[in-house]
Design a protein around this motif. Structure first.
Motif, PDB file in Angstrom:
ATOM      1  N   GLU A  60      50.135 -50.664  23.700  1.00  0.00           N
ATOM      2  CA  GLU A  60      49.915 -50.352  24.742  1.00  0.00           C
ATOM      3  C   GLU A  60      51.467 -49.127  25.773  1.00  0.00           C
ATOM      4  OE1 GLU A  60      45.721 -49.026  25.890  1.00  0.00           O
ATOM      5  OE2 GLU A  60      45.843 -50.083  28.336  1.00  0.00           O
ATOM      6  N   PRO A  61      51.262 -48.403  25.500  1.00  0.00           N
ATOM      7  CA  PRO A  61      52.162 -47.838  26.543  1.00  0.00           C
ATOM      8  C   PRO A  61      52.305 -48.150  28.220  1.00  0.00           C
ATOM      9  CG  PRO A  61      50.676 -46.013  26.459  1.00  0.00           C
ATOM     10  CD  PRO A  61      50.546 -47.187  25.822  1.00  0.00           C
ATOM     11  N   MET A  62      53.060 -47.577  29.111  1.00  0.00           N
ATOM     12  CA  MET A  62      52.659 -48.663  30.290  1.00  0.00           C
ATOM     13  C   MET A  62      51.927 -48.266  31.346  1.00  0.00           C
ATOM     14  SD  MET A  62      55.609 -51.477  30.857  1.00  0.00           S
ATOM     15  CE  MET A  62      55.477 -52.490  31.310  1.00  0.00           C
ATOM     16  N   LEU A  63      50.878 -48.642  31.681  1.00  0.00           N
ATOM     17  CA  LEU A  63      50.084 -47.445  32.457  1.00  0.00           C
ATOM     18  C   LEU A  63      49.240 -48.604  33.492  1.00  0.00           C
ATOM     19  CD1 LEU A  63      46.726 -47.506  30.885  1.00  0.00           C
ATOM     20  CD2 LEU A  63      48.278 -45.868  29.962  1.00  0.00           C
ATOM     21  N   ASN A  64      49.022 -47.575  35.067  1.00  0.00           N
ATOM     22  CA  ASN A  64      47.511 -47.999  35.006  1.00  0.00           C
ATOM     23  C   ASN A  64      46.934 -46.651  35.714  1.00  0.00           C
ATOM     24  OD1 ASN A  64      50.136 -49.591  36.243  1.00  0.00           O
ATOM     25  ND2 ASN A  64      48.617 -51.091  36.345  1.00  0.00           N
ATOM     26  N   ILE A  65      45.408 -47.130  35.505  1.00  0.00           N
ATOM     27  CA  ILE A  65      44.608 -46.165  35.836  1.00  0.00           C
ATOM     28  C   ILE A  65      43.340 -46.262  37.003  1.00  0.00           C
ATOM     29  CG2 ILE A  65      42.919 -44.703  34.424  1.00  0.00           C
ATOM     30  CD1 ILE A  65      44.341 -45.380  32.067  1.00  0.00           C
ATOM     31  N   LEU A  66      43.641 -45.536  37.953  1.00  0.00           N
ATOM     32  CA  LEU A  66      42.554 -45.293  38.488  1.00  0.00           C
ATOM     33  C   LEU A  66      41.652 -43.854  38.918  1.00  0.00           C
ATOM     34  CD1 LEU A  66      44.541 -45.280  42.051  1.00  0.00           C
ATOM     35  CD2 LEU A  66      44.221 -47.157  40.593  1.00  0.00           C
ATOM     36  N   ALA A  67      40.443 -44.591  38.480  1.00  0.00           N
ATOM     37  CA  ALA A  67      39.347 -43.766  38.056  1.00  0.00           C
ATOM     38  C   ALA A  67      38.528 -43.672  39.476  1.00  0.00           C
ATOM     39  CB  ALA A  67      38.672 -44.395  37.009  1.00  0.00           C
ATOM     40  N   PHE A  68      38.362 -42.790  40.323  1.00  0.00           N
ATOM     41  CA  PHE A  68      37.267 -42.258  41.537  1.00  0.00           C
ATOM     42  C   PHE A  68      36.278 -40.505  40.785  1.00  0.00           C
ATOM     43  CE2 PHE A  68      36.363 -39.487  44.704  1.00  0.00           C
ATOM     44  CZ  PHE A  68      36.987 -40.214  46.147  1.00  0.00           C
ATOM     45  N   TYR A  69      34.920 -41.129  41.562  1.00  0.00           N
ATOM     46  CA  TYR A  69      33.704 -40.010  40.768  1.00  0.00           C
ATOM     47  C   TYR A  69      33.499 -39.410  42.346  1.00  0.00           C
ATOM     48  CZ  TYR A  69      30.003 -37.393  39.102  1.00  0.00           C
ATOM     49  OH  TYR A  69      28.967 -36.122  38.607  1.00  0.00           O
ATOM     50  N   GLY A  70      34.020 -38.630  42.252  1.00  0.00           N
ATOM     51  CA  GLY A  70      32.911 -38.107  43.783  1.00  0.00           C
ATOM     52  C   GLY A  70      32.319 -36.441  43.296  1.00  0.00           C
ATOM     53  N   GLU A  71      32.328 -35.474  44.965  1.00  0.00           N
ATOM     54  CA  GLU A  71      31.246 -34.546  44.696  1.00  0.00           C
ATOM     55  C   GLU A  71      31.814 -33.144  43.448  1.00  0.00           C
ATOM     56  OE1 GLU A  71      31.757 -32.757  48.665  1.00  0.00           O
ATOM     57  OE2 GLU A  71      31.366 -34.552  49.163  1.00  0.00           O
ATOM     58  N   LYS A  72      32.943 -33.484  43.039  1.00  0.00           N
ATOM     59  CA  LYS A  72      33.482 -32.853  42.184  1.00  0.00           C
ATOM     60  C   LYS A  72      33.469 -32.688  41.050  1.00  0.00           C
ATOM     61  CE  LYS A  72      37.029 -30.946  44.616  1.00  0.00           C
ATOM     62  NZ  LYS A  72      38.516 -30.337  45.148  1.00  0.00           N
TER      63      LYS A  72
END
Ligand SMILES: [Zn+2]
Length: 327
Positions: free
Chosen positions: A236-248
């Protein structure tokens, strides 16, 4: 494993997770003490142009910060995310018959969850974007979901897992719109998806915003393949992921990494700073498990550490260009 399944009253996964936590704090000693230790943490804040970075002294995180994640150490320990190895007092909520939502006994957030797959499979996000999209929506009443790559802070690189914690605890959750207008460079804006590259001077990121699940999953997949190709790695290439779900809808933020641990981590004596950056640190809450590091860390240290662990500006430009060609 069936004895570890918690049956919540609520059908909303966010509310169900809250129920689980309330019960586990009473029933599970390790979580009770982890939760209690959060009361003695210390926090300080550094202000940058357009965003804040906090530093949290959290001794309970030593186990994760100093985690040995080399293949030999991993092989020799019993996997703490495998359902059959969970302590009897640890309960979890079954999700999509593939995942289990567990309380994290070494919390950073006031409410911190680990969400492993039921199978013992390596930490690789490829193939799991639809699950990330689903769970970030289903937990979105209260929580942001995140993913640490196997070489970017996951303390169980051998067992696939997501994590989740209180929304807006990481400064970046609330700063995103500002960061985007101040530092964002448009990569693509179609009918159902907007892609933006962001270099806020400290961090190099690519964001995907969409309200369309299928379009988003396909876009993340395409981007991942291209990033992997550019990084020229087998795994895997180096990464972190933030997953945010909101009004849009969804906002999936890729933090693009060059390095796992900064040089400060390996220095000796006074020069050492035990900080091993993962999603939460890069989202603006840097964890130091040692109080002496918390006391001495400076804004300059943070600038050095972030510049070491993120890709370069040139690399971000290349990724931006190559990504634009995909859409
Ligand atoms: Zn496992």
């Amino acid at each position: 494993m069936m004895e570890n399944i918690f049956k919540p009253k609520s059908s909303d996964l966010g509310d169900a997770a809250k129920e689980l936590l309330a019960e586990q704090i009473i029933e599970w000693d390790l979580l009770a003490s982890g939760n209690k230790s959060l009361k003695s943490i210390k926090v300080k804040k550094f202000e940058f142009e357009g965003f804040d970075i906090k530093v949290q002294f959290n001794p309970g995180r030593m186990v994760s910060t100093a985690a040995k994640v080399d293949p030999k150490s991993i092989k020799e320990r019993k996997c703490f995310l495998c359902p059959q190895n969970l302590p009897p007092a640890q309960k979890g909520i079954l999700y999509q018959e593939k995942y289990i939502v567990l309380c994290n006994p070494f919390p950073i957030f006031p409410e911190h969850f680990t969400i492993p797959g039921l199978e013992h499979k390596p930490q690789v996000i490829k193939g799991a974007f639809p699950a990330l999209i689903d769970i970030s929506k289903d937990l979105s009443k209260y929580y942001t979901v995140f993913y640490n790559g196997p070489k970017c802070g996951a303390s169980a690189p051998d067992h696939f897992h997501f994590q989740a914690g209180d929304k807006n605890f990481m400064p970046i959750d609330g700063e995103y719109e500002n960061l985007k207008s101040k530092f964002g460079q448009p990569v693509y804006a179609g009918g159902d998806i907007t892609i933006t590259a962001i270099d806020d001077t400290l961090r190099k990121m690519i964001s995907f915003e969409s309200a369309d699940k299928a379009a988003l999953a396909a876009a993340l997949d395409k981007f991942y393949d291209k990033y992997k190709e550019i990084a020229a790695v087998e795994a895997e290439p180096m990464l972190n992921i933030l997953a945010f779900y909101g009004e849009k809808g969804w906002r999936i933020l890729f933090l693009l990494r060059e390095k796992h641990r900064p040089s400060h981590y390996f220095r000796e004596g006074e020069d050492q700073i035990l900080l091993s950056p993962a999603s939460v640190d890069l989202g603006g809450v840097c964890i130091t498990p040692l109080e002496k590091d918390f006391n001495k860390i400076t804004k300059e240290n943070l600038i050095e550490i972030f510049s070491e662990v993120f890709i370069s500006r040139e690399k971000l430009d290349e990724i931006k260009k190559e990504t634009a060609k995909l859409f």
